[in-house]
Design a protein around this motif. Sequence first.
Motif, PDB file in Angstrom:
ATOM      1  N   GLN A 175     -99.711  33.100  86.893  1.00 11.12           N
ATOM      2  CA  GLN A 175     -99.348  34.215  86.026  1.00 11.12           C
ATOM      3  C   GLN A 175    -100.076  35.484  86.444  1.00 11.12           C
ATOM      4  OE1 GLN A 175     -96.881  34.371  83.772  1.00 11.12           O
ATOM      5  NE2 GLN A 175     -97.390  36.554  83.745  1.00 11.12           N
ATOM      6  N   GLY A 176    -101.303  35.337  86.936  1.00  7.42           N
ATOM      7  CA  GLY A 176    -102.023  36.501  87.441  1.00  7.42           C
ATOM      8  C   GLY A 176    -101.322  37.124  88.630  1.00  7.42           C
ATOM      9  N   SER A 179     -98.391  39.047  87.300  1.00  3.97           N
ATOM     10  CA  SER A 179     -98.789  40.300  86.658  1.00  3.97           C
ATOM     11  C   SER A 179     -99.106  41.381  87.688  1.00  3.97           C
ATOM     12  CB  SER A 179    -100.009  40.075  85.759  1.00  3.97           C
ATOM     13  OG  SER A 179     -99.722  39.162  84.728  1.00  3.97           O
ATOM     14  N   GLU A 182     -95.741  42.423  89.352  1.00  2.00           N
ATOM     15  CA  GLU A 182     -94.883  43.156  88.412  1.00  2.00           C
ATOM     16  C   GLU A 182     -95.422  44.565  88.167  1.00  2.00           C
ATOM     17  OE1 GLU A 182     -92.834  39.669  85.649  1.00  2.00           O
ATOM     18  OE2 GLU A 182     -94.619  40.720  84.928  1.00  2.00           O
ATOM     19  N   HIS A 183     -96.743  44.715  88.165  1.00  2.00           N
ATOM     20  CA  HIS A 183     -97.327  46.050  87.999  1.00  2.00           C
ATOM     21  C   HIS A 183     -96.892  46.967  89.143  1.00  2.00           C
ATOM     22  CE1 HIS A 183    -100.201  49.256  87.349  1.00  2.00           C
ATOM     23  NE2 HIS A 183    -100.729  49.051  88.551  1.00  2.00           N
ATOM     24  N   ALA A 214     -92.362  36.883  91.120  1.00  2.00           N
ATOM     25  CA  ALA A 214     -92.105  38.223  90.578  1.00  2.00           C
ATOM     26  C   ALA A 214     -91.121  38.992  91.447  1.00  2.00           C
ATOM     27  CB  ALA A 214     -93.412  38.992  90.464  1.00  2.00           C
ATOM     28  N   VAL A 301    -106.698  41.857  88.593  1.00  2.00           N
ATOM     29  CA  VAL A 301    -106.377  40.844  87.593  1.00  2.00           C
ATOM     30  C   VAL A 301    -107.690  40.203  87.147  1.00  2.00           C
ATOM     31  CG1 VAL A 301    -105.187  38.676  87.108  1.00  2.00           C
ATOM     32  CG2 VAL A 301    -104.103  40.408  88.571  1.00  2.00           C
ATOM     33  N   SER A 333    -106.149  32.339  80.191  1.00  2.00           N
ATOM     34  CA  SER A 333    -105.253  33.431  80.551  1.00  2.00           C
ATOM     35  C   SER A 333    -105.951  34.479  81.422  1.00  2.00           C
ATOM     36  CB  SER A 333    -104.714  34.118  79.295  1.00  2.00           C
ATOM     37  OG  SER A 333    -103.960  33.212  78.518  1.00  2.00           O
ATOM     38  N   ARG A 335    -105.459  38.665  82.874  1.00  2.00           N
ATOM     39  CA  ARG A 335    -104.782  39.899  82.447  1.00  2.00           C
ATOM     40  C   ARG A 335    -105.048  40.999  83.468  1.00  2.00           C
ATOM     41  NH1 ARG A 335    -108.035  43.796  80.068  1.00  2.00           N
ATOM     42  NH2 ARG A 335    -110.157  43.144  79.520  1.00  2.00           N
ATOM     43  N   LEU A 336    -104.096  41.887  83.588  1.00  2.00           N
ATOM     44  CA  LEU A 336    -104.222  42.996  84.518  1.00  2.00           C
ATOM     45  C   LEU A 336    -105.129  44.072  83.920  1.00  2.00           C
ATOM     46  CD1 LEU A 336    -102.886  44.104  87.278  1.00  2.00           C
ATOM     47  CD2 LEU A 336    -101.637  45.610  85.728  1.00  2.00           C
TER      48      LEU A 336
END
Length: 352
Positions: A175-176, A179, A182-183, A214, A301, A333, A335-336
């Motif tokens: 997921q990282g 992210s 996608e950024h 992504a 991330v 989790s 996160r960006l």
Amino acid sequence: MVRAGSARVAAGPTLAVVAREAGVSVPTASKVVNGREDVAPETRRRVTEALDRLGYVRRPRFEAAKTPGLVDLVVPSLESSRSGAVLRGVEAAAYEAGLEVVVSAGPTRTRGGRPECDRLDKLTARGSSGVLVNLAELSASQYAWLDHHPIPYVLIDPAHEPPAGVVSVGAANRQGGVSATEHLLGLGHERIAVIAGHRRTMCSGARVAGYRSALASAGVRHRAEYVRQAGCDETTARLRMRELLDLPEPPTAVFVCSDRMALGVYAALAERELRVPDDMSVVGFDDLPEARWGAPALTTVRQPLAEMAATALRLLVRRMHGERPEGTRTELSTRLVHRASTAVPPALRPTA
């Protein structure tokens, strides 16, 4: 030794008082308390009734321990900020649990690739109740040693998929990767490269898989020449960035699978007199202190290293109490963290 706390002893009758009440010796009462089988049923009954009658508080029984309350943390190095974050997380959670921590650093294998079990042998010598192993490549012999010796253990961010039943804690690496990519896609980049770590490690493979996912979701063509391996080494990442810049159609953005490697990418761009993010957008992974020190500060991330370590310690305590977690893999989790190293690609910027 890093002292993260001290074992807490509850007030109440001593084992000697219990033994006297049951009419047995202290060693016999101790056998009952510790679940030993070499006690006659009638004797066990008398001791158990005395324990309940007197309100004796039993300490958690750590079967592998000679010194209950002592756990080991094995890290690859004490010099990295990554290990520092892991140590802080373990120390805080150990303090809450009333445990002490012994920290040892160094590779889990010898340079020749032969399994190194000497360090594990020392665990039994000092009476460790449990072991946390961070970012290690354990061999089959080392896993066999751990299975043979009943010392509970938990892995923190293992390098490779552990055997079935082994408890581990890691980050949501895939997921990282999603992210981060996608950024960059959201800024308008389509020519996005990735500089990965070791080819066969779990975290690197998951981050690259997230990158590819992504791109596919956005309908952007995946280019094999945009995927480079640098083995988590800053110098090698510098070389890989040079290779990307030498392509007939170089990328406009790069996702680097560790903050440490991102420093090498910064250096390669500076050599070519290219500016971040004006000429190249860069995203890292980890959110180590180095990410904030860069010029410009690195978009990255965040991997919750301290929280991962604390979670691993709590799982280890449960295992020391004889509990089995519901699942063997726990992922926290990511996160960006948006800083100053990313921007829209040059072709999409308005001209003066």
